[in-house]
Design a protein around this motif. Structure first.
Motif, PDB file in Angstrom:
ATOM      1  N   GLY A 266     -45.737 -13.639 -20.477  1.00 53.61           N
ATOM      2  CA  GLY A 266     -45.581 -12.324 -19.863  1.00 53.61           C
ATOM      3  C   GLY A 266     -44.131 -11.867 -19.907  1.00 53.61           C
ATOM      4  N   GLY A 267     -43.806 -10.883 -19.047  1.00 55.24           N
ATOM      5  CA  GLY A 267     -42.456 -10.331 -19.041  1.00 55.24           C
ATOM      6  C   GLY A 267     -41.853 -10.321 -17.656  1.00 55.24           C
ATOM      7  N   ASP A 268     -40.714  -9.633 -17.524  1.00 56.50           N
ATOM      8  CA  ASP A 268     -39.995  -9.587 -16.248  1.00 56.50           C
ATOM      9  C   ASP A 268     -40.692  -8.718 -15.211  1.00 56.50           C
ATOM     10  N   THR A 269     -41.520  -7.796 -15.677  1.00 55.20           N
ATOM     11  CA  THR A 269     -42.240  -6.915 -14.760  1.00 55.20           C
ATOM     12  C   THR A 269     -43.735  -7.007 -15.074  1.00 55.20           C
ATOM     13  N   ARG A 270     -44.556  -6.552 -14.122  1.00 56.30           N
ATOM     14  CA  ARG A 270     -45.999  -6.555 -14.369  1.00 56.30           C
ATOM     15  C   ARG A 270     -46.314  -5.709 -15.596  1.00 56.30           C
TER      16      ARG A 270
ATOM     17  N   ALA B 199     -44.508  -5.164 -18.220  1.00 52.67           N
ATOM     18  CA  ALA B 199     -44.161  -5.909 -19.442  1.00 52.67           C
ATOM     19  C   ALA B 199     -45.190  -7.001 -19.719  1.00 52.67           C
ATOM     20  N   SER B 200     -45.683  -7.627 -18.655  1.00 50.16           N
ATOM     21  CA  SER B 200     -46.682  -8.688 -18.831  1.00 50.16           C
ATOM     22  C   SER B 200     -47.983  -8.129 -19.404  1.00 50.16           C
ATOM     23  N   VAL B 201     -48.425  -6.989 -18.855  1.00 40.48           N
ATOM     24  CA  VAL B 201     -49.667  -6.387 -19.348  1.00 40.48           C
ATOM     25  C   VAL B 201     -49.472  -5.906 -20.787  1.00 40.48           C
TER      26      VAL B 201
ATOM     27  N   HIS C 102     -56.673  -7.216 -14.636  1.00 42.55           N
ATOM     28  CA  HIS C 102     -56.931  -7.801 -13.321  1.00 42.55           C
ATOM     29  C   HIS C 102     -55.696  -8.578 -12.863  1.00 42.55           C
ATOM     30  N   ASP C 103     -55.452  -8.587 -11.551  1.00 46.73           N
ATOM     31  CA  ASP C 103     -54.371  -9.395 -10.980  1.00 46.73           C
ATOM     32  C   ASP C 103     -54.875 -10.818 -10.722  1.00 46.73           C
ATOM     33  N   ALA C 104     -54.101 -11.811 -11.146  1.00 51.37           N
ATOM     34  CA  ALA C 104     -54.437 -13.198 -10.802  1.00 51.37           C
ATOM     35  C   ALA C 104     -54.420 -13.374  -9.291  1.00 51.37           C
ATOM     36  N   ALA C 105     -53.668 -12.506  -8.617  1.00 47.60           N
ATOM     37  CA  ALA C 105     -53.495 -12.615  -7.168  1.00 47.60           C
ATOM     38  C   ALA C 105     -54.696 -12.094  -6.377  1.00 47.60           C
ATOM     39  N   ARG C 106     -55.801 -11.742  -7.070  1.00 52.98           N
ATOM     40  CA  ARG C 106     -57.019 -11.276  -6.369  1.00 52.98           C
ATOM     41  C   ARG C 106     -58.164 -12.237  -6.707  1.00 52.98           C
TER      42      ARG C 106
ATOM     43  N   VAL D  51     -55.535 -10.803 -17.567  1.00 47.38           N
ATOM     44  CA  VAL D  51     -55.153 -11.237 -16.221  1.00 47.38           C
ATOM     45  C   VAL D  51     -53.631 -11.326 -16.168  1.00 47.38           C
ATOM     46  N   ALA D  52     -53.030 -10.521 -15.275  1.00 43.18           N
ATOM     47  CA  ALA D  52     -51.575 -10.558 -15.073  1.00 43.18           C
ATOM     48  C   ALA D  52     -51.267 -11.709 -14.120  1.00 43.18           C
ATOM     49  N   ALA D  53     -50.637 -12.751 -14.665  1.00 43.23           N
ATOM     50  CA  ALA D  53     -50.401 -13.960 -13.868  1.00 43.23           C
ATOM     51  C   ALA D  53     -48.961 -14.448 -14.023  1.00 43.23           C
ATOM     52  N   ALA D  54     -48.056 -13.544 -14.432  1.00 44.02           N
ATOM     53  CA  ALA D  54     -46.692 -13.974 -14.744  1.00 44.02           C
ATOM     54  C   ALA D  54     -45.701 -13.722 -13.606  1.00 44.02           C
ATOM     55  N   GLY D  55     -46.225 -13.408 -12.410  1.00 44.74           N
ATOM     56  CA  GLY D  55     -45.337 -13.176 -11.271  1.00 44.74           C
ATOM     57  C   GLY D  55     -44.816 -14.481 -10.694  1.00 44.74           C
ATOM     58  N   SER D  56     -43.765 -14.379  -9.916  1.00 46.31           N
ATOM     59  CA  SER D  56     -43.147 -15.586  -9.356  1.00 46.31           C
ATOM     60  C   SER D  56     -43.780 -16.005  -8.033  1.00 46.31           C
TER      61      SER D  56
ATOM     62  N   ARG E 179     -58.966  -8.299  -2.052  1.00 46.92           N
ATOM     63  CA  ARG E 179     -57.589  -8.027  -1.615  1.00 46.92           C
ATOM     64  C   ARG E 179     -56.622  -8.998  -2.297  1.00 46.92           C
ATOM     65  N   LYS E 180     -55.366  -8.581  -2.330  1.00 51.19           N
ATOM     66  CA  LYS E 180     -54.328  -9.354  -3.043  1.00 51.19           C
ATOM     67  C   LYS E 180     -53.724 -10.414  -2.136  1.00 51.19           C
ATOM     68  N   ILE E 181     -53.574 -11.618  -2.685  1.00 50.04           N
ATOM     69  CA  ILE E 181     -52.862 -12.683  -1.971  1.00 50.04           C
ATOM     70  C   ILE E 181     -51.369 -12.423  -2.160  1.00 50.04           C
TER      71      ILE E 181
ATOM     72  N   LEU F 158     -42.689 -15.083  -5.020  1.00 47.72           N
ATOM     73  CA  LEU F 158     -41.612 -15.332  -4.044  1.00 47.72           C
ATOM     74  C   LEU F 158     -42.064 -15.094  -2.617  1.00 47.72           C
ATOM     75  N   ARG F 159     -42.848 -13.995  -2.416  1.00 45.90           N
ATOM     76  CA  ARG F 159     -43.259 -13.631  -1.051  1.00 45.90           C
ATOM     77  C   ARG F 159     -44.243 -14.635  -0.470  1.00 45.90           C
ATOM     78  N   LEU F 160     -44.889 -15.419  -1.348  1.00 45.08           N
ATOM     79  CA  LEU F 160     -45.824 -16.434  -0.861  1.00 45.08           C
ATOM     80  C   LEU F 160     -45.071 -17.685  -0.429  1.00 45.08           C
TER      81      LEU F 160
HETATM   82  O1  C5P Z   1     -46.060  -8.672  -7.413  1.00 41.44           O
HETATM   83  P1  C5P Z   1     -47.480  -8.254  -7.335  1.00 41.44           P
HETATM   84  O2  C5P Z   1     -48.250  -8.991  -6.270  1.00 41.44           O
HETATM   85  O3  C5P Z   1     -47.702  -6.782  -7.296  1.00 41.44           O
HETATM   86  O4  C5P Z   1     -48.115  -8.748  -8.709  1.00 41.44           O
HETATM   87  C1  C5P Z   1     -49.436  -8.395  -9.071  1.00 41.44           C
HETATM   88  C2  C5P Z   1     -49.873  -9.262 -10.246  1.00 41.44           C
HETATM   89  O5  C5P Z   1     -49.000  -9.035 -11.347  1.00 41.44           O
HETATM   90  C3  C5P Z   1     -49.823 -10.759  -9.923  1.00 41.44           C
HETATM   91  O6  C5P Z   1     -51.055 -11.362 -10.316  1.00 41.44           O
HETATM   92  C4  C5P Z   1     -48.634 -11.249 -10.737  1.00 41.44           C
HETATM   93  O7  C5P Z   1     -48.784 -12.579 -11.238  1.00 41.44           O
HETATM   94  C5  C5P Z   1     -48.576 -10.259 -11.894  1.00 41.44           C
HETATM   95  N1  C5P Z   1     -47.213 -10.119 -12.465  1.00 41.44           N
HETATM   96  C6  C5P Z   1     -47.034 -10.377 -13.821  1.00 41.44           C
HETATM   97  N2  C5P Z   1     -45.748 -10.314 -14.359  1.00 41.44           N
HETATM   98  C7  C5P Z   1     -44.685 -10.007 -13.577  1.00 41.44           C
HETATM   99  C8  C5P Z   1     -44.867  -9.724 -12.197  1.00 41.44           C
HETATM  100  C9  C5P Z   1     -46.150  -9.775 -11.668  1.00 41.44           C
HETATM  101  O8  C5P Z   1     -47.993 -10.684 -14.531  1.00 41.44           O
HETATM  102  N3  C5P Z   1     -43.466  -9.998 -14.122  1.00 41.44           N
END
Ligand code: C5P
Length: 226
Positions: free
Chosen positions: A73-77, A79-81, A103-107, A7-12, A209-211, A14-16
Motif C-alpha cells: 500500500g501507500g502512505d495514505t488510504r 494511495a493504498s487503494v 473495503h476497510d480491513a478495520a471493519r 481491502v485497505a489494510a496498510a494503516g498503522s 462499524r470501524k475498529i 496508531l489510535r488502537l
Molecule cells: O485510518 P482509518 O481507520 O480511516 O483507515 C481505514 C482503513 O484504511 C484501514 O483498514 C487501514 O488499514 C486502511 N489504510 C490503508 N493505507 C493507509 C492508511 C489506512 O490501507 N496508508
C-alpha cells in the motif's frame, strides 16, 4: 457481474495502540484482515486484493488465504487503494472485472448481507454505491475554543461505511483524475463524487462499524465470543 474486492489494510493503527498494523491485530484469534476478506467472499466477491504496509508484506501473506493477492500500500488510504486498484486490473481474468468493492480491513464484522446489497445496487445500474446509517446523536459544529457555533440538522446526515461498490471503469477514471492532487480523501466515494459521479446508498449495519480505538476491539471480542 464479475466483482473484485479491494481491502485497505496498510494503516498503522496508531489510535488502537497495538504494536503491529491494525489489520494484523487478532479478533477471536484471527487477524482483522482475514475477517474482512471472509466478509467479502461470503457476500459474493471471489477475487480479493489486499493492500498492506511494505515492512509486513510477508506477515500478511502468511495469514491470508493463498489465493488472495497481496500488494504494498501507500502512505495514505487513497494511495493504498490506488495501488490495489492497479493490481486488481492485472489480476483479473480477461476482460476484467466490471465492478470493484473497496473495503476497510478495520471493519471485520461486516455482515455478508451488506456486501450483497452493494453488489445488487451495482447490478441494478448504479455506478457508485455506499452503505450508510442514520446519525442518531445531536450533531453540532464546535469552534477552536471548544464552544458550539452551530447545530446541524441530522435528518439528512448519514454515516458512511464500507464496502463501497463501483463500476470499475468509473473508479479507475476517478482515481486517474485526482492523481497528484493535494486533496486527501477518507473514502472512495469522495473520489468518484469529486469526478461528478452520483453516489447511491444502501442500508449499512451497525456491526460493520470501524475498529479504531481499544474499546472498539473489546466490544467486537464480546460479539464473537462463543
Ligand atoms: O485510518 P482509518 O481507520 O480511516 O483507515 C481505514 C482503513 O484504511 C484501514 O483498514 C487501514 O488499514 C486502511 N489504510 C490503508 N493505507 C493507509 C492508511 C489506512 O490501507 N496508508
Amino acid at each position: 457481474m464479475h466483482a473484485v474486492g479491494i481491502v485497505a489494510a496498510a494503516g498503522s493503527g496508531l489510535r488502537l495502540g497495538a504494536e503491529m498494523p491494525k489489520a494484523l491485530v487478532l479478533l477471536g484469534g484471527r487477524p482483522l484482515v482475514c475477517w474482512a476478506v471472509e466478509s467479502l467472499r461470503a457476500g459474493g466477491v471471489a477475487d480479493v486484493v489486499v493492500a498492506v504496509p511494505a515492512p509486513q508484506h510477508a506477515a500478511f501473506a502468511a495469514v491470508l488465504p493463498a489465493d488472495v493477492h497481496v500488494v504494498v500500500g501507500g502512505d495514505t488510504r487513497t494511495a493504498s487503494v490506488r495501488a490495489a486498484l492497479a493490481a486488481a486490473g492485472e489480476h483479473a481474468d480477461a476482460p476484467g472485472p466490471s465492478a470493484v468493492l473497496v473495503h476497510d480491513a478495520a471493519r471485520p464484522l461486516t455482515p455478508p448481507d451488506v456486501v450483497a446489497r452493494v453488489l445488487a445496487a451495482l447490478a441494478a445500474g448504479a455506478l457508485a454505491v455506499v452503505p450508510v446509517l442514520p446519525v442518531v446523536d445531536t450533531t453540532v459544529v464546535v469552534g477552536d475554543d471548544g464552544v458550539v457555533t452551530a447545530d446541524v440538522p441530522r435528518s439528512t446526515l448519514r454515516r458512511v461505511q464500507t464496502p463501497q461498490g463501483f463500476d470499475r471503469a468509473t473508479l479507475v477514471a476517478a482515481y486517474a483524475r485526482v492523481h497528484g492532487a493535494a486533496a486527501e480523501f477518507t473514502d472512495d466515494a469522495s473520489v468518484v463524487r469529486a469526478a461528478g459521479v452520483a453516489v447511491h446508498t444502501v442500508a449499512g449495519d451497525e456491526r460493520a462499524r470501524k475498529i479504531t480505538v481499544a474499546h472498539d476491539l473489546l466490544t467486537a471480542e464480546r460479539e464473537v465470543a462463543p
